[in-house]
Every structure is written in C-alpha cells, then in structure tokens.
Design an enzyme around this catalytic site. Structure first.
Site, short mmCIF file in Angstrom:
data_model
loop_
_atom_site.label_atom_id
_atom_site.label_comp_id
_atom_site.label_asym_id
_atom_site.label_seq_id
_atom_site.Cartn_x
_atom_site.Cartn_y
_atom_site.Cartn_z
N ASN A 74 0.75 -1.28 -0.23
CA ASN A 74 0.07 -0.25 0.06
C ASN A 74 0.80 1.50 -0.05
O ASN A 74 1.90 1.24 0.69
CB ASN A 74 -0.86 -0.06 1.13
CG ASN A 74 -0.49 -0.32 2.87
OD1 ASN A 74 0.88 -1.15 2.66
ND2 ASN A 74 -1.23 0.10 3.92
N GLU A 76 0.47 5.06 0.44
CA GLU A 76 -0.54 6.50 1.44
C GLU A 76 -0.12 8.03 0.79
O GLU A 76 1.10 8.09 0.24
CB GLU A 76 -1.04 5.62 2.90
CG GLU A 76 -1.30 4.66 2.74
CD GLU A 76 -1.70 4.55 4.56
OE1 GLU A 76 -0.85 5.83 5.18
OE2 GLU A 76 -2.13 3.75 5.18
N GLU A 87 -3.34 -5.04 -3.01
CA GLU A 87 -4.15 -5.80 -4.06
C GLU A 87 -4.06 -5.08 -5.20
O GLU A 87 -3.09 -5.29 -6.84
CB GLU A 87 -4.91 -6.14 -3.43
CG GLU A 87 -5.19 -6.42 -2.31
CD GLU A 87 -5.35 -6.01 -1.25
OE1 GLU A 87 -4.52 -4.71 -0.93
OE2 GLU A 87 -6.24 -6.09 -0.33
N CYS A 127 -10.74 -3.03 -4.33
CA CYS A 127 -9.96 -4.24 -5.01
C CYS A 127 -10.81 -4.92 -5.44
O CYS A 127 -10.31 -5.93 -6.29
CB CYS A 127 -8.87 -4.31 -3.65
SG CYS A 127 -7.53 -3.00 -3.89
N1 THU Z 1 -5.36 -1.16 2.59
C1 THU Z 1 -4.85 -2.29 1.37
O1 THU Z 1 -3.80 -1.98 1.15
N2 THU Z 1 -5.54 -3.61 1.39
C2 THU Z 1 -5.71 -3.86 1.84
O2 THU Z 1 -7.47 -4.64 1.56
C3 THU Z 1 -7.43 -3.11 3.16
C4 THU Z 1 -6.80 -1.98 2.92
C5 THU Z 1 -4.57 -0.42 2.18
C6 THU Z 1 -4.89 0.69 2.86
C7 THU Z 1 -4.68 2.08 3.36
O3 THU Z 1 -3.24 2.58 3.24
C8 THU Z 1 -4.54 0.91 4.41
O4 THU Z 1 -4.46 -0.34 4.20
C9 THU Z 1 -5.86 1.55 5.72
O5 THU Z 1 -6.62 1.55 5.37
#
Ligand code: THU
Length: 175
Positions: A74, A76, A87, A127
């Site tokens: 992820n 941000e 994902e 996703c």
């Molecule tokens: N996040 C993901 O990368 N995948 C998921 O399946 C759920 C959430 C990330 C998005 C954000 O950076 C952090 O987790 C909190 O929501």
C-alpha cells in the site's frame, strides 16, 4: 412497495442463496509450498509499504501463469484517497508488465503496527471490484490467500466469491 418490504413476501418471489467456502488454516505451514512461497513474498513486500498515516501495512504478491511473481504494497498519501491498496498496486503492475498473462494466485499479508489483528484482513470493496474484472477477463478463478501477522490464513477460492452480484462490463453492453 412498502407492503412488500414490511408485509409478507408475494408467492411469486424467488430467492437465491449465495454462499462460498472460506478455507481457514491455523498456520501458513499447512499450505502448499507454492502458496507458502507466495505468502513469504507478500510478507516481504508488506515491510516496504508506505503507510505513515494508517500504520496498517499490506503486502501483495501475484503469481502469474508464466511463473513470474509481481509484488505490491500500500502507498498512502497525505490526501488520503489518493493512496492505493497493495492488491491493486500488484495486480495493476502485473497487467502493465505482463499484459494478458493470467493470474494463478494472489497472496496478501496485512497487519496493523498499532494493534494485533487476530484475523486476516480481506480486500476492500474497490480492490474486489478491480480484481474481479481481471478474473472475468482471464475466465479462470483467482484464489486469494489472506494472511494475518499471527500466521492464520484464509483462502478464498475466487474473487467473485467475495463480491457477489458484481457490476461488470456486461451492464454497459460489453460481452
Ligand atoms: N489497504 C490495503 O492495502 N489493502 C486492503 O485490503 C485494505 C486496506 C490499505 C489502504 C490503506 O493504506 C491502509 O491499508 C488502511 O486502510
């Protein structure tokens, strides 16, 4: 209309029950070597997540039909919605690098730095929507492995299983 919501169901009403089998493993060592290897790559990718705001790190690893593994984590942003989930980073990168090559398996390793998550986290709705389209395009299910940091693993046989009644291009007139 209110009658049907609050009154008795009309006799002509049909019902459809939608269910799927969620497979639960107490430890990732119970999985096949291929799956364990993919989860290790998701674990490694998770460590490099850029998650300074949520402190919730996620790593993803995509195994392709040609044997290649593509990872993501992820990313941000101070403007929160501008970030992207692990994902989609992985699956979009796989689509960019190996267009048209089917996905055999998607492994996801997730966990908060602030608390202990007792169960694996499942992909967000965006996703699911994005990835189910790749599944429909390749016409084979994409099994999903979800791992918590306590090593418990959930296996979903396909993305469509966790996105019932998905919207897709057929509603837009595409085949
Ligand atoms: N996040 C993901 O990368 N995948 C998921 O399946 C759920 C959430 C990330 C998005 C954000 O950076 C952090 O987790 C909190 O929501």
């Amino acid at each position: 209309m209110g009658f049907f919501i609050f009154g008795r169901d009309p006799p002509s009403m049909k019902k459809k029950h939608i269910s799927f089998e969620l497979q639960i493993f107490e430890d990732s060592s119970e999985l096949s070597q291929m799956e364990q290897n993919l989860l290790h790559q998701a674990d490694a990718a998770r460590l490099n997540a850029y998650a300074p705001y949520s402190k919730f790190k996620v790593g993803a690893a995509v195994l392709l039909e040609n044997g290649e593994v593509v990872i993501g984590n992820n990313q941000e942003n101070a403007a929160y919605p501008a970030g992207l989930c692990a994902e989609r980073v992985a699956v979009f990168q796989a689509g960019a690098k190996y267009p048209g090559v089917a996905i055999k398996c998607l492994a996801i390793s997730a966990g908060s730095e602030l608390m202990e998550n007792t169960e694996p986290a499942a992909p967000c709705g965006n996703c699911r929507q994005s990835i189910v389209e790749y599944e429909q395009k390749q016409e084979t299910p994409i099994p999903i492995l979800l791992k918590a940091q306590n090593n418990i693993v959930f296996r979903c046989p396909s993305m469509a299983d966790i996105l019932p009644l998905a919207f897709n291009g057929s509603f837009l007139g595409d085949s």
